[in-house]
Scaffold this active site. Structure first.
Site, mmCIF file in Angstrom:
data_model
loop_
_atom_site.group_PDB
_atom_site.id
_atom_site.type_symbol
_atom_site.label_atom_id
_atom_site.label_comp_id
_atom_site.label_asym_id
_atom_site.label_seq_id
_atom_site.Cartn_x
_atom_site.Cartn_y
_atom_site.Cartn_z
ATOM 1 N N CYS A 127 -31.528 -2.815 1.183
ATOM 2 C CA CYS A 127 -31.838 -4.167 1.657
ATOM 3 C C CYS A 127 -30.999 -5.178 0.899
ATOM 4 O O CYS A 127 -30.273 -4.830 -0.039
ATOM 5 C CB CYS A 127 -33.330 -4.491 1.489
ATOM 6 S SG CYS A 127 -33.833 -4.551 -0.242
ATOM 7 N N CYS A 180 -31.326 -5.291 -2.882
ATOM 8 C CA CYS A 180 -30.531 -4.304 -3.627
ATOM 9 C C CYS A 180 -29.172 -4.910 -3.961
ATOM 10 O O CYS A 180 -28.677 -4.792 -5.089
ATOM 11 C CB CYS A 180 -30.323 -3.028 -2.807
ATOM 12 S SG CYS A 180 -31.836 -2.181 -2.321
ATOM 13 N N ASP A 237 0.761 -30.288 11.054
ATOM 14 C CA ASP A 237 2.150 -30.492 10.642
ATOM 15 C C ASP A 237 3.006 -30.507 11.910
ATOM 16 O O ASP A 237 2.611 -29.944 12.943
ATOM 17 C CB ASP A 237 2.561 -29.347 9.719
ATOM 18 C CG ASP A 237 4.021 -29.425 9.338
ATOM 19 O OD1 ASP A 237 4.461 -30.506 8.932
ATOM 20 O OD2 ASP A 237 4.726 -28.409 9.472
ATOM 21 N N ASP A 286 2.485 -24.272 8.458
ATOM 22 C CA ASP A 286 3.178 -22.985 8.476
ATOM 23 C C ASP A 286 2.856 -22.114 7.280
ATOM 24 O O ASP A 286 3.331 -20.987 7.180
ATOM 25 C CB ASP A 286 4.696 -23.174 8.590
ATOM 26 C CG ASP A 286 5.283 -23.941 7.406
ATOM 27 O OD1 ASP A 286 4.591 -24.058 6.373
ATOM 28 O OD2 ASP A 286 6.425 -24.407 7.516
ATOM 29 N N ASP A 293 3.600 -26.242 3.659
ATOM 30 C CA ASP A 293 2.362 -27.022 3.689
ATOM 31 C C ASP A 293 1.276 -26.441 2.790
ATOM 32 O O ASP A 293 0.108 -26.794 2.922
ATOM 33 C CB ASP A 293 1.837 -27.095 5.129
ATOM 34 C CG ASP A 293 2.856 -27.690 6.070
ATOM 35 O OD1 ASP A 293 3.355 -28.787 5.777
ATOM 36 O OD2 ASP A 293 3.178 -27.047 7.084
#
Length: 732
Positions: free
Chosen positions: A20, A23, A426, A620, A624
């Site tokens: 679960c 855990c 951009d 790109d 950037d």
């Protein structure tokens, strides 16, 4: 699998034995306390721990040992050169666990049925000895249900509680109470059937849950299955077939029609069409010729070609994509913090509610009703569904994206993308093709000016420089020797050719150099969407070079799609205002931020964020990088090769700007599924715990049998995973 990064290294370790979300939280807490561990995330849904660590303080073996000390089993990945899957040992463990689970369910079902029949002789007309029922119930309780005791003990050892604690306490209460009646020779109602059926039903639910979780990770299994096993190479002048593990960088590889390309590389000779759909999601085959890049695991359609291996093993595009998807599937979305916090307090609260329920009904209606209500509360409250709600949806969502060439690097990027209200784009290489071409040359001596400009630009890597050099090449102009070169970021370049200084750049650069330029002529060219480069020799103007970078065909459609989604689209560029607005108008963008130097793009993003906007930056992934990192979510258009190195939280492998809208839609849809899952998990527990506690019995005489509670609990977990699996039908 290790991945170096700026903070340390990252390893992915399989974890066996989790039942679960509690855990997973236990292991996370243990790992976070280890010296040298920077960050630890444990995903219950895909049974993996992703640990970021300082390799000078701790290693992968020590991390695995820490997991083992919690009582769970760490299964590190093999250190093969290109191993991208769990080790064979992990698969064997999973297969063995499923086989044992099936065996226990079958035996548990048979014994539980016999115990149930023997517990109601008035219904079935079959009288069974109490000691015989006690023996069968003992087998179910301590062999079939041993996993619950083991996991509850592990939780206790780690000073916590989890769903196994609830099951162990609830079924033990029913079993030991009934055993006491038998061994002490006392009369009264026995609950062997309740304990046995609860254990069997919960194990059955866990089995279906495991199958469903396996289907949730189908996408990554498909990616792993793409890797070819053999490669044909040339060594020492001989053609030979070798195992893909043995391919080395620099090897010459031969690929024939219909074969899979074994590793990444560059074509040396030959031409063909390659089906790259399994990597990029692009359905049309891509034409390839000498000098072009090919991607490992893609399929060669027609021609035979030879290529030089440039990336092998863990460095191939496929391996990088699998790493990204694995890490994304193991990550947590911010919304999951709520579920984790609730889970940490939930089990102790449920135990207190169960005790209070028993006390109230014992004083009101006596032991029998109080005992049944006590067990029902413990069983109905197991928070499995809560723990599965987020990770299963993330697994399916990121897998679905990967199949379509959209790589979402984690739960945080997934959730944030859906909330972004501003999309900043951009210009060069994002909205435009990124391959500028010279359109106009304004000069009294075109050839001389182009020769000087191209010679000066030879030391630059700027796209505009490439356009000027390409034009000089077309005109077969011989370049001159440059003795000194200096780049001025965002402005231009200076170069020494003979005794003269050649300046090539924009208005700002020429103003600094005090060079007079024809502003009207430049303005006319800029209004046509062209970027104008001014060329000067010493202090004398030589002329103008106009360069245009054409819009991508689908840029206007992509912008329109984003606007339909209610997004505010802004173009961010280093270009001047006139040129930028001309391009923006063609793309359908109203807002433009122009004349921005590369280093200032991140600051412009920051300014928007200060206005309380969630900002997605599309670029790109190279020029950037700072802006992508600053944005709430960075969306990087990838080249399809270096996907893992991109800065963005989302990488668009196809380099298709239409995928910006698709990635946001996928993020929204995945978040919607997470919210649905969390809602039903919360509602289920909130609604049924009071019913199990007997609230409806007071007014309506309605109570909840513990066996029905066990079935409902198992169903809730399976239904949450099933809801996540419905995402596979979603069309991007």
């Amino acid at each position: 699998m290790n991945k170096k990064n700026t903070r340390g290294e990252t390893c992915i370790i399989g974890v066996s034995g989790m039942h679960c979300a509690s855990c997973a939280n236990t292991i996370e807490k243990k790992l976070s306390k280890q010296p040298g561990v920077i960050n630890a995330r444990v995903n219950f849904a895909n049974e993996k721990a992703i640990v970021e660590y300082d390799s000078s303080k701790i290693n992968e073996k020590s991390i695995a040992d820490a997991i083992n000390k919690t009582g769970y089993k760490a299964i590190p990945k093999e250190s093969h050169s290109h191993d991208v899957d769990h080790s064979d040992h992990m698969k064997m463990v999973a297969k063995g666990e499923m086989s044992l689970l099936k065996k226990k369910i079958v035996i548990g079902a048979v014994l539980s049925a016999i115990i149930f029949i023997g517990s109601f002789p008035e219904w079935f007309g079959i009288q069974m000895n109490g000691y015989f029922l006690f023996f069968l119930a003992t087998v179910v309780q301590f062999w079939v249900g041993w996993g619950f005791y083991r996991a509850a003990f592990i939780a206790l050892k780690n000073k916590t509680t989890d769903m196994n604690t609830l099951i162990a306490v609830g079924t033990s209460a029913a079993y030991f109470y009934s055993a006491g009646l038998i061994l002490l020779g006392m009369g009264g109602a026995m609950y062997f059937d309740t304990a046995a059926l609860i254990i069997t039903l919960i194990l059955l639910g866990r089995y279906f849950e495991a199958i469903a979780k396996g289907r949730a990770s189908d996408a990554i299994k498909k990616l792993m299955g793409l890797q070819p096993k053999m490669a044909t190479i040339i060594r020492k002048g001989k053609e030979m077939k070798i195992n893909i593990d043995d391919v080395e960088v620099g090897d010459t590889v031969i690929v024939k029609p219909g074969e899979k390309i074994p590793v990444d590389g560059t074509i040396l000779e030959g031409e063909s069409s390659v089906d790259e759909s399994m990597i990029t999601g692009e359905s049309m085959p891509v034409a390839k010729k000498k000098g072009d890049t090919v991607i490992g695991a893609t399929i060669n359609k027609f021609g035979t070609f030879r290529f030089k291996a440039t990336k092998v093993g863990a460095n191939t595009t496929l391996a990088q994509i699998i790493k990204l998807v694995e890490e994304a599937q193991g990550s947590k979305a911010p919304i999951q913090r709520l579920a984790d916090k609730v889970s940490s307090y939930f089990v102790p609260a449920v135990i207190l509610i169960a005790i209070a329920t028993f006390a109230f009904w014992y004083l009101t209606l006596g032991f029998t009703f109080a005992f049944v209500a006590f067990v029902a509360v413990l069983i109905i409250a197991c928070p499995c569904a809560l723990g599965l709600a987020t990770p299963t949806a993330i697994m399916v969502g990121t897998g679905l994206g990967a199949q379509h060439g959209i790589l979402i690097k984690g739960g945080e990027a997934l959730e944030t993308a859906s909330k972004a209200s501003i999309i900043v784009m951009d210009k060069t290489g994002t909205l435009t093709r990124g391959k500028p071409e010279v359109t106009d040359i304004v000069s009294d001596n075109e050839k001389e000016m182009l020769a000087l400009a191209a010679s000066a630009e030879r030391g630059s890597e700027h796209p505009l420089a490439e356009a000027i050099l390409e034009e000089a090449k077309k005109r077969k102009i011989k370049l001159k020797h440059v003795s000194k070169f200096l780049a001025h970021s965002g402005k231009g370049i200076s170069a020494k050719i003979g005794p003269s200084t050649i300046n090539v750049g924009n208005r700002l650069f020429m103003k600094e150099k005090k060079i007079i330029y024809p502003d009207d002529d430049i303005g006319k060219l800029e209004e046509e969407g062209k970027t104008v480069v001014i060329v000067a020799k010493n202090k004398r103007l030589l002329g103008l070079i106009a360069i245009a970078d054409q819009l991508k065909e689908n840029s206007p459609a992509a912008v329109e799609e984003l606007r339909k989604m209610g997004k505010r689209v802004i173009m961010l560029t280093g270009d001047n205002e006139r040129t930028a607005r001309a391009i923006a108008q063609q793309a359908g963008i109203d807002e433009v931020i122009a004349n921005v130097l590369p280093g200032d793009k991140a600051n412009r993003i920051k300014e928007l964020q200060k206005q309380n906007y969630k900002v997605a930056m599309v670029g790109d992934g190279i020029n950037d990088a700072p802006a992508l990192a600053q944005a709430d979510v960075g969306i990087a258009l990838g080249s399809g090769t270096d996907v893992a190195m991109e800065t963005g939280g989302i990488v668009l492998v196809k380099n298709d700007i239409m995928d910006v809208a698709r990635s946001i839609k996928l993020s929204k849809y995945t978040l919607k599924k997470i919210k649905q899952n969390l809602f039903w998990a919360f509602v289920y527990n909130a609604a049924l715990i009071p019913v199990a506690a007997g609230v409806l019995y007071l007014g309506y005489g309605v109570s909840l049998d513990p066996i029905i509670a066990a079935g409902a609990m198992a169903f809730s977990s399976v239904s949450v995973v099933g809801n996540a699996l419905l995402m596979k039908r979603y069309r991007l």
